[in-house]
Motif scaffolding. Structure first.
Motif, PDB file in Angstrom:
ATOM      1  N   VAL A   1       0.857  -1.190   0.000  1.00 28.72           N
ATOM      2  CA  VAL A   1       0.000   0.000   0.000  1.00 28.72           C
ATOM      3  C   VAL A   1       0.888   1.234   0.000  1.00 28.72           C
ATOM      4  O   VAL A   1       1.775   1.344   0.836  1.00 28.72           O
ATOM      5  CB  VAL A   1      -0.918   0.017   1.242  1.00 28.72           C
ATOM      6  N   PRO A   2       0.626   2.141  -0.964  1.00 24.64           N
ATOM      7  CA  PRO A   2      -0.350   2.025  -2.052  1.00 24.64           C
ATOM      8  C   PRO A   2       0.123   1.035  -3.122  1.00 24.64           C
ATOM      9  O   PRO A   2       1.305   0.746  -3.232  1.00 24.64           O
ATOM     10  CB  PRO A   2      -0.418   3.441  -2.602  1.00 24.64           C
ATOM     11  N   GLN A   3      -0.842   0.541  -3.900  1.00 22.01           N
ATOM     12  CA  GLN A   3      -0.503  -0.333  -5.011  1.00 22.01           C
ATOM     13  C   GLN A   3       0.299   0.449  -6.052  1.00 22.01           C
ATOM     14  O   GLN A   3       0.057   1.637  -6.282  1.00 22.01           O
ATOM     15  CB  GLN A   3      -1.777  -0.882  -5.657  1.00 22.01           C
ATOM     16  N   PRO A   4       1.279  -0.183  -6.669  1.00 22.47           N
ATOM     17  CA  PRO A   4       2.094   0.536  -7.650  1.00 22.47           C
ATOM     18  C   PRO A   4       1.300   0.854  -8.910  1.00 22.47           C
ATOM     19  O   PRO A   4       0.300   0.207  -9.223  1.00 22.47           O
ATOM     20  CB  PRO A   4       3.234  -0.437  -7.940  1.00 22.47           C
ATOM     21  N   THR A   5       1.785   1.829  -9.629  1.00 17.49           N
ATOM     22  CA  THR A   5       1.145   2.206 -10.886  1.00 17.49           C
ATOM     23  C   THR A   5       1.090   1.023 -11.848  1.00 17.49           C
ATOM     24  O   THR A   5       0.082   0.789 -12.511  1.00 17.49           O
ATOM     25  CB  THR A   5       1.922   3.373 -11.528  1.00 17.49           C
TER      26      THR A   5
ATOM     27  N   ALA B   1      -4.113   6.467   1.720  1.00 18.93           N
ATOM     28  CA  ALA B   1      -2.839   6.370   0.999  1.00 18.93           C
ATOM     29  C   ALA B   1      -3.065   5.893  -0.428  1.00 18.93           C
ATOM     30  O   ALA B   1      -2.406   6.355  -1.366  1.00 18.93           O
ATOM     31  CB  ALA B   1      -1.886   5.437   1.740  1.00 18.93           C
ATOM     32  N   THR B   2      -3.999   4.969  -0.617  1.00 17.30           N
ATOM     33  CA  THR B   2      -4.261   4.500  -1.979  1.00 17.30           C
ATOM     34  C   THR B   2      -4.882   5.597  -2.834  1.00 17.30           C
ATOM     35  O   THR B   2      -4.538   5.748  -4.008  1.00 17.30           O
ATOM     36  CB  THR B   2      -5.205   3.277  -1.986  1.00 17.30           C
ATOM     37  N   LYS B   3      -5.803   6.376  -2.255  1.00 18.07           N
ATOM     38  CA  LYS B   3      -6.445   7.447  -3.039  1.00 18.07           C
ATOM     39  C   LYS B   3      -5.443   8.532  -3.410  1.00 18.07           C
ATOM     40  O   LYS B   3      -5.579   9.193  -4.447  1.00 18.07           O
ATOM     41  CB  LYS B   3      -7.608   8.070  -2.269  1.00 18.07           C
ATOM     42  N   ALA B   4      -4.447   8.740  -2.578  1.00 23.54           N
ATOM     43  CA  ALA B   4      -3.483   9.811  -2.810  1.00 23.54           C
ATOM     44  C   ALA B   4      -2.423   9.433  -3.841  1.00 23.54           C
ATOM     45  O   ALA B   4      -1.885  10.301  -4.527  1.00 23.54           O
ATOM     46  CB  ALA B   4      -2.796  10.181  -1.496  1.00 23.54           C
ATOM     47  N   TRP B   5      -2.138   8.136  -3.971  1.00 19.38           N
ATOM     48  CA  TRP B   5      -1.015   7.703  -4.819  1.00 19.38           C
ATOM     49  C   TRP B   5      -1.471   6.988  -6.087  1.00 19.38           C
ATOM     50  O   TRP B   5      -0.976   7.241  -7.176  1.00 19.38           O
ATOM     51  CB  TRP B   5      -0.097   6.780  -4.015  1.00 19.38           C
ATOM     52  N   GLU B   6      -2.419   6.082  -5.972  1.00 22.50           N
ATOM     53  CA  GLU B   6      -2.723   5.162  -7.062  1.00 22.50           C
ATOM     54  C   GLU B   6      -3.499   5.818  -8.210  1.00 22.50           C
ATOM     55  O   GLU B   6      -4.194   6.824  -8.005  1.00 22.50           O
ATOM     56  CB  GLU B   6      -3.576   4.001  -6.526  1.00 22.50           C
ATOM     57  N   PRO B   7      -3.434   5.226  -9.377  1.00 22.82           N
ATOM     58  CA  PRO B   7      -4.339   5.644 -10.456  1.00 22.82           C
ATOM     59  C   PRO B   7      -5.793   5.453 -10.032  1.00 22.82           C
ATOM     60  O   PRO B   7      -6.098   4.615  -9.178  1.00 22.82           O
ATOM     61  CB  PRO B   7      -3.974   4.701 -11.613  1.00 22.82           C
ATOM     62  N   ALA B   8      -6.676   6.226 -10.599  1.00 24.93           N
ATOM     63  CA  ALA B   8      -8.093   6.188 -10.222  1.00 24.93           C
ATOM     64  C   ALA B   8      -8.653   4.775 -10.336  1.00 24.93           C
ATOM     65  O   ALA B   8      -8.417   4.068 -11.326  1.00 24.93           O
ATOM     66  CB  ALA B   8      -8.895   7.135 -11.111  1.00 24.93           C
ATOM     67  N   GLY B   9      -9.383   4.361  -9.288  1.00 25.74           N
ATOM     68  CA  GLY B   9     -10.120   3.104  -9.332  1.00 25.74           C
ATOM     69  C   GLY B   9      -9.314   1.842  -9.166  1.00 25.74           C
ATOM     70  O   GLY B   9      -9.847   0.744  -9.343  1.00 25.74           O
ATOM     71  N   LYS B  10      -8.050   1.948  -8.797  1.00 25.49           N
ATOM     72  CA  LYS B  10      -7.205   0.743  -8.762  1.00 25.49           C
ATOM     73  C   LYS B  10      -7.581  -0.189  -7.611  1.00 25.49           C
ATOM     74  O   LYS B  10      -7.605  -1.404  -7.772  1.00 25.49           O
ATOM     75  CB  LYS B  10      -5.732   1.146  -8.670  1.00 25.49           C
ATOM     76  N   THR B  11      -7.851   0.366  -6.425  1.00 23.85           N
ATOM     77  CA  THR B  11      -8.174  -0.455  -5.257  1.00 23.85           C
ATOM     78  C   THR B  11      -9.607  -0.167  -4.817  1.00 23.85           C
ATOM     79  O   THR B  11      -9.947   0.980  -4.530  1.00 23.85           O
ATOM     80  CB  THR B  11      -7.203  -0.165  -4.091  1.00 23.85           C
ATOM     81  N   ASP B  12     -10.436  -1.207  -4.750  1.00 18.70           N
ATOM     82  CA  ASP B  12     -11.824  -1.041  -4.313  1.00 18.70           C
ATOM     83  C   ASP B  12     -11.964  -1.488  -2.862  1.00 18.70           C
ATOM     84  O   ASP B  12     -10.977  -1.795  -2.176  1.00 18.70           O
ATOM     85  CB  ASP B  12     -12.770  -1.803  -5.230  1.00 18.70           C
ATOM     86  N   GLY B  13     -13.218  -1.537  -2.388  1.00 20.52           N
ATOM     87  CA  GLY B  13     -13.444  -1.867  -0.989  1.00 20.52           C
ATOM     88  C   GLY B  13     -12.949  -3.240  -0.604  1.00 20.52           C
ATOM     89  O   GLY B  13     -12.314  -3.422   0.442  1.00 20.52           O
ATOM     90  N   GLY B  14     -13.220  -4.232  -1.441  1.00 17.96           N
ATOM     91  CA  GLY B  14     -12.720  -5.566  -1.152  1.00 17.96           C
ATOM     92  C   GLY B  14     -11.210  -5.627  -1.183  1.00 17.96           C
ATOM     93  O   GLY B  14     -10.575  -6.309  -0.363  1.00 17.96           O
ATOM     94  N   GLY B  15     -10.618  -4.876  -2.105  1.00 11.82           N
ATOM     95  CA  GLY B  15      -9.165  -4.854  -2.212  1.00 11.82           C
ATOM     96  C   GLY B  15      -8.503  -4.241  -0.997  1.00 11.82           C
ATOM     97  O   GLY B  15      -7.491  -4.753  -0.493  1.00 11.82           O
ATOM     98  N   ILE B  16      -9.067  -3.136  -0.478  1.00 10.64           N
ATOM     99  CA  ILE B  16      -8.439  -2.489   0.681  1.00 10.64           C
ATOM    100  C   ILE B  16      -8.629  -3.343   1.930  1.00 10.64           C
ATOM    101  O   ILE B  16      -7.753  -3.387   2.799  1.00 10.64           O
ATOM    102  CB  ILE B  16      -8.982  -1.054   0.886  1.00 10.64           C
TER     103      ILE B  16
END
Length: 611
Positions: free
Chosen positions: A127-131, A574-589
């Motif tokens: 976290v965050p997931q890479p680009t 952290a994911t919303k600040a770094w990752e491309p839009a929509g990369k991690t959803d609720g199940g993913g986080i």
């Protein structure tokens, strides 16, 4: 002497049972609620300041519990969970103050929730997931890298967190090259059976590559998956706010929070050390500010609001500031200080004479219940204080930006002030918003002449003259709508909508939970169920500077209580600040939080374990 105190929620009412094993004559029950209380039965209100109250009780007979029934004065503030029960309660008997035990459990109850789902195949436990992640198959046994200039911050972080060294003699060689096209914070890390190589856009990129190696070592059990990570942040501003005015957080806690932020590649710490309850920075400009307000409670200028009890608080010396700034710098984190004007200034008004119009007969009340929490911009003493104060505070922080506050001015502010009436006539102003906008623009212009950029909450954009102007960075907190509007008017905006990014909000509607509820509830999944650039507002993308999570301290009486409110929800921000839009959803986080749980436990940071 043994005192007893039990509290519970009964619909919109709060029932309190107070008792003693000895006779107590004419005791006064002192406590605080989230908002202004009123007495329904069992005593007589003798003093109230915002949510703090003193209730005169009849004599307490030995062994006989006496019931006091309370409500919030404003029905909208009906109690939602245990955090809304009295905090910091004590009895005053004559000149003696007797602390009462907590009326209920304080803070989160750490019941274990359901097990986290497994990470989807091919998802890195990061976290965050890479680009971009291109798996190559196989693994690399990894313990540490050989010393490389530029990884000192990562090495120090691992040591402070009690983790094995991540930079050590005899470690794996890390080949480093540069490519400016990756951007200053970007990197491309290749993990192969034969070793490690990284291409970076600048020093920050190398630092973040080191953070990735440290994290994957911990979450992958020392067996790094082979492949190539190409990574760069979506936003330049990736923040975490901490309210140190309502609750005084010790420097050690702040340093630990910075370390957790660093693990998640957050890079802005918003230090909120001034509010209605205190001004905690030991400034030279006006020492009365902190000398008179650093502590609150019995006999202090500000009573025990927000759980202050008999006495609570503290202040930050300039040596403390230097320590925090240096610690943050080593982690590639900048600090945004906030001073809070014109409203949320009750402590300032009480500490420094002459900041209000003596002819003001207005009756404005702040949302927290203060009667005098706003300074008057038509009074010369206000400017004599604010300009040098703002410049001194800004000078202590290398970022070059000062947050002025500007939120929640009470309805009808300054309506009873003759001095402001004259100001309105002179400047062509009509409303309180106009006056605040004029004041903020004037202060921003003054600071701008010294090279200081200003920031403020979303309300600063209001006013007939365009509000604060001056290239101010605005923070959209009541939702994303004000941020969209401000961006379209030319402001850079940090999105921090309470519905997704306020960590003082309870996780759930369960009355056994803990936290605020004014903007709903924020389970982990909700921290990622939004986009900083909302659908239909793609035109504002260039103006969205970034994302911030906020933690407000109204319910906090000990530093550690904040940990489980912040984590694991900080992973989502952290994911919303770094990752491309929509990369991690609720199940993913939720799955990623499960992967990070052992790491958070190892470093000793308490996490929320519920659903």
């Amino acid at each position: 002497m043994t005192l007893t105190f039990r509290t519970r929620i009964d619909g919109n009412q709060i029932r309190c049972l107070v008792g003693s094993d000895k006779l107590l004559t004419a005791p006064v029950l002192c406590f605080s609620l989230m908002a202004a209380p009123k007495v329904i039965s069992g005593g007589t209100m003798v003093r109230r300041v915002a949510g703090y109250a003193e209730v005169a009780l009849p004599d307490l007979a030995p062994g006989v519990a006496h019931e006091v029934v309370l409500e919030h004065a404003v029905k909208e503030f009906g109690p939602r969970n245990r955090a809304w029960l009295p905090l910091g309660a004590y009895l005053r008997v004559g000149k003696e103050c007797l602390p009462l035990p907590p009326g209920n459990d304080i803070g989160l109850r750490e019941d274990e929730g359901p097990p986290a789902p497994a990470l989807p195949v091919g998802t890195l436990p990061l976290v965050p997931q890479p680009t971009e992640w291109k798996a190559a198959g196989g693994t690399l046994a990894f313990a540490a890298v050989a010393p490389v200039a530029g990884l000192e911050g990562v090495a120090g972080l691992a040591e402070r967190l009690g983790l094995a060294p991540v930079v050590a003699a005899g470690g794996s060689k890390l080949s480093v090259s540069e490519n400016a096209s990756l951007g200053p914070e970007g990197y491309r890390l290749t993990i192969a059976p034969t070793g490690l190589s990284v291409t970076v856009g600048g020093p920050a990129g190398l630092h973040y590559a080191g953070i990735t190696l440290l994290t994957l070592r911990e979450t992958c059990g020392g067996q790094l998956p082979c492949g190539t990570i190409t990574d760069t942040p979506r936003f330049g501003y990736r923040g975490q706010h901490l309210d140190c005015a309502r609750h005084f957080f010790g420097v050690d806690f702040i340093l630990r929070l910075l370390d957790v932020m660093a693990l998640l590649k957050l890079n802005r710490f918003h230090w909120h050390f001034a509010d209605d309850e205190a001004f905690r920075l030991e400034v030279d400009t006006q020492p009365l500010l902190w000398q008179r307000t650093a502590f609150r409670g019995e006999g202090e200028l500000v009573p025990g609001v927000f759980g202050g009890g008999i006495r609570a608080g503290g202040s930050y010396s300039k040596a403390d500031v230097s320590k925090v700034v240096a610690h943050a710098k080593a982690l590639h984190i900048d600090i945004l200080p906030e001073i809070e004007v014109p409203a949320h200034s009750h402590a300032m008004v009480k500490a420094v004479p002459g900041l209000r119009d003596p002819g003001d007969n207005g009756e404005e009340v702040s949302v927290q219940g203060y009667l005098d929490n706003i300074v008057n911009p038509a009074i010369p003493a206000t400017w004599d204080l604010l300009v040098p104060l703002a410049k001194e505070v800004a000078s202590l922080f290398p970022l070059g930006i000062l947050h002025l506050g500007a939120d929640e001015a009470p309805h009808g502010a300054w309506d009873g002030s003759p001095a402001v009436a004259a100001l309105k006539a002179r400047e062509g102003l009509s409303t309180s918003d106009d006056v605040q906008g004029w004041m903020l623009a004037k202060l921003a212009e003054e600071l701008g002449s010294d090279g200081i950029r200003v920031a403020a909450w979303e309300e600063a954009a209001k006013g007939c003259q365009g509000g604060i102007g001056n290239g101010a960075l605005l923070f959209s907190w009541t939702g994303q709508g004000p941020g969209i509007e401000a961006a379209r008017r030319g402001h850079d905006v940090v999105m921090c909508p309470a519905q997704h990014a306020y960590f003082d909000l309870a996780h759930s509607p369960d009355p056994d939970d803990w936290g605020a509820a004014w903007a709903g509830f924020v389970p982990l999944e909700k921290t990622v169920a939004w986009d900083p650039v909302p659908k239909g507002a793609e035109d504002i993308a260039p103006r969205i500077a970034g994302v911030e999570a906020c933690f407000w301290g109204e319910f906090t009486t000990e530093d550690g209580q904040a940990e489980g409110m912040i984590a694991p929800r900080i992973l989502g921000i952290a994911t919303k600040a770094w990752e491309p839009a929509g990369k991690t959803d609720g199940g993913g986080i939720r799955a990623l939080a499960g992967a990070y749980a052992p790491l958070l436990d190892r470093i000793g940071w308490t996490r929320h374990r519920g659903a």
